[in-house]
Design an enzyme around this catalytic site. Sequence first.
Site, PDB file in Angstrom:
ATOM      1  N   CYS A 143     -25.895  -5.571  26.850  1.00 18.09           N
ATOM      2  CA  CYS A 143     -24.543  -5.993  26.460  1.00 18.09           C
ATOM      3  C   CYS A 143     -24.074  -5.306  25.173  1.00 18.09           C
ATOM      4  O   CYS A 143     -22.913  -4.908  25.057  1.00 18.09           O
ATOM      5  CB  CYS A 143     -24.499  -7.504  26.254  1.00 18.09           C
ATOM      6  SG  CYS A 143     -25.200  -8.480  27.590  1.00 18.09           S
ATOM      7  N   ASP A 144     -24.975  -5.185  24.204  1.00 12.75           N
ATOM      8  CA  ASP A 144     -24.559  -4.807  22.855  1.00 12.75           C
ATOM      9  C   ASP A 144     -25.184  -3.526  22.312  1.00 12.75           C
ATOM     10  O   ASP A 144     -24.839  -3.092  21.217  1.00 12.75           O
ATOM     11  CB  ASP A 144     -24.879  -5.948  21.876  1.00 12.75           C
ATOM     12  CG  ASP A 144     -24.171  -7.236  22.247  1.00 12.75           C
ATOM     13  OD1 ASP A 144     -22.980  -7.162  22.611  1.00 12.75           O
ATOM     14  OD2 ASP A 144     -24.794  -8.308  22.190  1.00 12.75           O
ATOM     15  N   CYS A 178     -28.907  -9.476  23.727  1.00 13.22           N
ATOM     16  CA  CYS A 178     -28.831  -8.731  24.987  1.00 13.22           C
ATOM     17  C   CYS A 178     -28.617  -7.253  24.689  1.00 13.22           C
ATOM     18  O   CYS A 178     -27.535  -6.850  24.249  1.00 13.22           O
ATOM     19  CB  CYS A 178     -27.702  -9.280  25.848  1.00 13.22           C
ATOM     20  SG  CYS A 178     -27.376  -8.308  27.334  1.00 13.22           S
TER      21      CYS A 178
END
Length: 311
Positions: free
Chosen positions: A139-140, A136
């Site tokens: 997300c990261d 993701c």
Amino acid sequence: MSNEKKDYDVIVVGAGPAGLTAALYAARANLRTLIIEKNTPGGQMMNTEEIENYPGYERISGPELSGRIFQQAKKFGAEYAYGEVLQIKQEETYIRVKTSEREYLTKTVILATGTEHRKLGVSGERELTGKGVAYCAICDGAYFEDKEIVVVGGGDSAVEEGIYLTRYARKVTIIHRRDKLRAQKILQQRAIHNPKISFMLNYVVKEIRGQDTVSSVLVEHVETGEQLDFPCDGIFVYVGLDPLSKCVEGLGITDQNGYVITDEKMRTAVPGIFAVGDVRVKQLRQVVTATNDGGVAAHEAQKHIEERSGI
């Protein structure tokens, strides 16, 4: 597990765009509706920074659109419960929905569990997940400021997320096993003209290497068999999706790949059980098609209840 049982007209399993829309339509029809979700409401939308092809919005973030639909469904009376559905079982007059916490009885179920990112299945992937291996970008991505990273895949998600990752990374290399990308042409053009993005076509990842964090990937040319140790600080994997349909195993409503088979009215082979969104067999998996599925399923669930009640 609590033995507490609550009766509902509709239980929606999953809170992506399909599930939330189904809940919205069901609740608005005065059906007692429960949404059960094991993660944050929004599904794959929560991992999408910008949505440009949803009618009415030139551009909206996935989390914002998720929040709006979720709040709208709750406004009309849909209830929400956090939990993982382990089994859905048809009984004589009700459908039993078993979660890790309790059991529910309902007249209808709308399965909207979606999909999960497929793994590469290579050495080092599991060991280094969270240590440079990610699925993701939103997300990261921020963890890879000024790093060199690899994106594996050639579809819309891979290319779109690769573009997004250039906000943080010094260099992004998209590795794809074919000689051409599968992404929409507009996305391909954006990637091609991005100076931070390069491509390795006709290559597959054979191994992810590193000790405490990713240090390189071993890639192999699909035609020549030539192998190369390609240095990188991280790898984002976008090689497809697998349906989350384990809770309906044994009901005989999935195909050989685990996707739920429905008709155009979202009905499965089991009366009272419907499926919507990415978890069902379909050609186009987009937010707009998911919301369509949800509206249709809620309408059909209402009809099913009325027919069974003799209304």
